[in-house]
Design a protein around this motif. Sequence first.
Motif, short mmCIF file in Angstrom:
data_model
loop_
_atom_site.label_atom_id
_atom_site.label_comp_id
_atom_site.label_asym_id
_atom_site.label_seq_id
_atom_site.Cartn_x
_atom_site.Cartn_y
_atom_site.Cartn_z
N ILE A 152 0.84 -1.20 0.00
CA ILE A 152 0.00 0.00 0.00
C ILE A 152 0.87 1.25 0.00
O ILE A 152 0.57 2.25 -0.67
CB ILE A 152 -0.96 -0.01 1.21
N LYS A 153 1.98 1.21 0.72
CA LYS A 153 2.88 2.36 0.75
C LYS A 153 3.65 2.47 -0.58
O LYS A 153 3.98 3.58 -1.01
CB LYS A 153 3.83 2.24 1.94
N PHE A 154 3.91 1.36 -1.21
CA PHE A 154 4.55 1.35 -2.52
C PHE A 154 3.68 2.04 -3.57
O PHE A 154 4.16 2.89 -4.35
CB PHE A 154 4.85 -0.09 -2.95
N ILE A 155 2.39 1.72 -3.61
CA ILE A 155 1.50 2.33 -4.59
C ILE A 155 1.05 3.73 -4.17
O ILE A 155 0.48 4.47 -4.97
CB ILE A 155 0.27 1.45 -4.90
N GLY A 156 1.31 4.07 -2.90
CA GLY A 156 1.04 5.42 -2.43
C GLY A 156 -0.42 5.76 -2.23
O GLY A 156 -0.81 6.92 -2.33
N LYS A 157 -1.26 4.75 -1.93
CA LYS A 157 -2.68 5.00 -1.77
C LYS A 157 -3.10 5.22 -0.31
O LYS A 157 -4.22 5.66 -0.05
CB LYS A 157 -3.48 3.83 -2.35
N GLY A 158 -2.25 4.87 0.62
CA GLY A 158 -2.54 5.14 2.02
C GLY A 158 -3.82 4.48 2.50
O GLY A 158 -4.20 3.38 2.08
N LEU A 159 -4.54 5.19 3.39
CA LEU A 159 -5.74 4.64 4.01
C LEU A 159 -6.90 4.50 3.04
O LEU A 159 -7.91 3.89 3.38
CB LEU A 159 -6.16 5.53 5.19
N SER A 160 -6.77 5.06 1.85
CA SER A 160 -7.86 4.96 0.86
C SER A 160 -7.93 3.57 0.24
O SER A 160 -8.91 3.24 -0.43
CB SER A 160 -7.68 6.01 -0.24
N TYR A 161 -6.91 2.77 0.44
CA TYR A 161 -6.84 1.43 -0.16
C TYR A 161 -6.86 0.40 0.96
O TYR A 161 -5.94 0.31 1.76
CB TYR A 161 -5.55 1.31 -0.98
N HIS A 162 -7.94 -0.37 1.03
CA HIS A 162 -8.12 -1.28 2.15
C HIS A 162 -7.25 -2.53 2.02
O HIS A 162 -7.00 -3.03 0.93
CB HIS A 162 -9.59 -1.68 2.25
N LEU A 163 -6.83 -3.03 3.17
CA LEU A 163 -5.94 -4.18 3.20
C LEU A 163 -6.58 -5.45 2.65
O LEU A 163 -5.88 -6.35 2.19
CB LEU A 163 -5.47 -4.44 4.64
N ASN A 164 -7.91 -5.55 2.70
CA ASN A 164 -8.56 -6.77 2.20
C ASN A 164 -8.91 -6.70 0.72
O ASN A 164 -9.60 -7.56 0.19
CB ASN A 164 -9.81 -7.09 3.02
N CYS A 165 -8.41 -5.65 0.03
CA CYS A 165 -8.66 -5.52 -1.42
C CYS A 165 -7.71 -6.38 -2.24
O CYS A 165 -7.86 -6.46 -3.46
CB CYS A 165 -8.52 -4.06 -1.85
N PHE A 166 -6.74 -6.99 -1.60
CA PHE A 166 -5.78 -7.82 -2.32
C PHE A 166 -5.31 -8.92 -1.39
O PHE A 166 -5.57 -8.89 -0.18
CB PHE A 166 -4.59 -6.98 -2.81
N SER A 167 -4.62 -9.89 -1.95
CA SER A 167 -4.24 -11.06 -1.18
C SER A 167 -2.78 -11.41 -1.42
O SER A 167 -2.32 -11.43 -2.56
CB SER A 167 -5.12 -12.26 -1.56
N MET A 168 -2.06 -11.70 -0.33
CA MET A 168 -0.67 -12.11 -0.41
C MET A 168 -0.58 -13.63 -0.30
O MET A 168 -1.33 -14.26 0.45
CB MET A 168 0.15 -11.48 0.72
N SER A 169 0.35 -14.20 -1.04
CA SER A 169 0.60 -15.63 -0.98
C SER A 169 2.06 -15.87 -0.66
O SER A 169 2.94 -15.35 -1.35
CB SER A 169 0.24 -16.30 -2.31
N LEU A 170 2.32 -16.64 0.41
CA LEU A 170 3.70 -16.88 0.85
C LEU A 170 4.03 -18.36 0.68
O LEU A 170 3.82 -19.17 1.57
CB LEU A 170 3.88 -16.50 2.32
N ALA A 171 4.54 -18.70 -0.50
CA ALA A 171 5.02 -20.06 -0.68
C ALA A 171 6.27 -20.28 0.17
O ALA A 171 6.51 -21.35 0.71
CB ALA A 171 5.33 -20.31 -2.15
N SER A 172 7.08 -19.23 0.27
CA SER A 172 8.26 -19.20 1.13
C SER A 172 8.67 -17.75 1.24
O SER A 172 8.09 -16.88 0.59
CB SER A 172 9.41 -20.04 0.54
N HIS A 173 9.68 -17.46 2.06
CA HIS A 173 10.13 -16.08 2.20
C HIS A 173 10.70 -15.53 0.89
O HIS A 173 10.76 -14.32 0.69
CB HIS A 173 11.18 -15.99 3.32
N SER A 174 11.13 -16.43 0.01
CA SER A 174 11.70 -15.98 -1.26
C SER A 174 10.70 -16.07 -2.41
O SER A 174 11.00 -15.66 -3.52
CB SER A 174 12.95 -16.81 -1.60
N ARG A 175 9.52 -16.58 -2.14
CA ARG A 175 8.48 -16.71 -3.17
C ARG A 175 7.19 -16.09 -2.63
O ARG A 175 6.35 -16.77 -2.07
CB ARG A 175 8.27 -18.16 -3.56
N ILE A 176 7.09 -14.79 -2.81
CA ILE A 176 5.93 -14.04 -2.31
C ILE A 176 5.21 -13.43 -3.51
O ILE A 176 5.83 -12.77 -4.35
CB ILE A 176 6.37 -12.92 -1.34
N SER A 177 3.92 -13.65 -3.62
CA SER A 177 3.15 -13.11 -4.74
C SER A 177 1.94 -12.35 -4.22
O SER A 177 1.52 -12.51 -3.08
CB SER A 177 2.72 -14.24 -5.68
#
Length: 233
Positions: A152-177
């Motif tokens: 969210i800080k990378f795209i610069g949208k701040g509080l206007s962009y909710h955390l549940n609008c996208f999903s993180m997948s952690l196959a491992s610490h080196s494989r994050i999508s």
Amino acid sequence: MKILTLHFSDRLDDYTCKSLLSRVDEAKREKLLKFVFWEDLQRGLLADLLVRKVLIDELNLSNEEINFAVSEYGKPYCDFPDDFHFNVSHSGNWVVCVVDKNPVGIDIEKISTIDLDISKNFFSDKEHDDLMRSSNPFEHFFTLWSLKESYIKFIGKGLSYHLNCFSMSLASHSRISIEVNNTMLENIYFKLYSIDDGYKMAVCASNQDMPEQLEIYSVNDLVDCFILNRIKH
């Protein structure tokens, strides 16, 4: 890209605090002085000065030449040069900063015992299910939180962009999508850093060549830069 870290444990003495406050702009100083707790003031002050030190060291600017502004969503930026991007975060006794030629996001979170049910309000269904199956749910929660905040800080949208609008997948610490609107995003990269056993820290960038090593600074480094050097000159 560089990632800078600063750890503090003690409260600044009044002289040092006032001297360092005089090195930030008036609007920032007024904002910091409104904090009730010294820790909040100190974290914000050290974060501002850490970015200033990078600009002074890397671009040979004077502190007086540095001006910060904020985007329409509240993300701070330096009004020049155009190819300097930064982001800061702080939690507990840590202040961290990432700088690059392209937009970046960073987040650090102190691990604490919380009601994990709040993840239903901030995480996607898949993230919540993964959390509930985790062998260490508190660490998993703050890992996810730091990753999502860094995006969210990378795209610069701040509080206007909710955390549940996208999903993180952690196959491992080196494989994050990351998945947004059922689409896996490309050319966005994440990296987790082990800065402290009690914290989780993540960086998000369009540059996949993230540094392996963190640059470590101390309060004394900032005192030398902004107080002692000024006295000498």
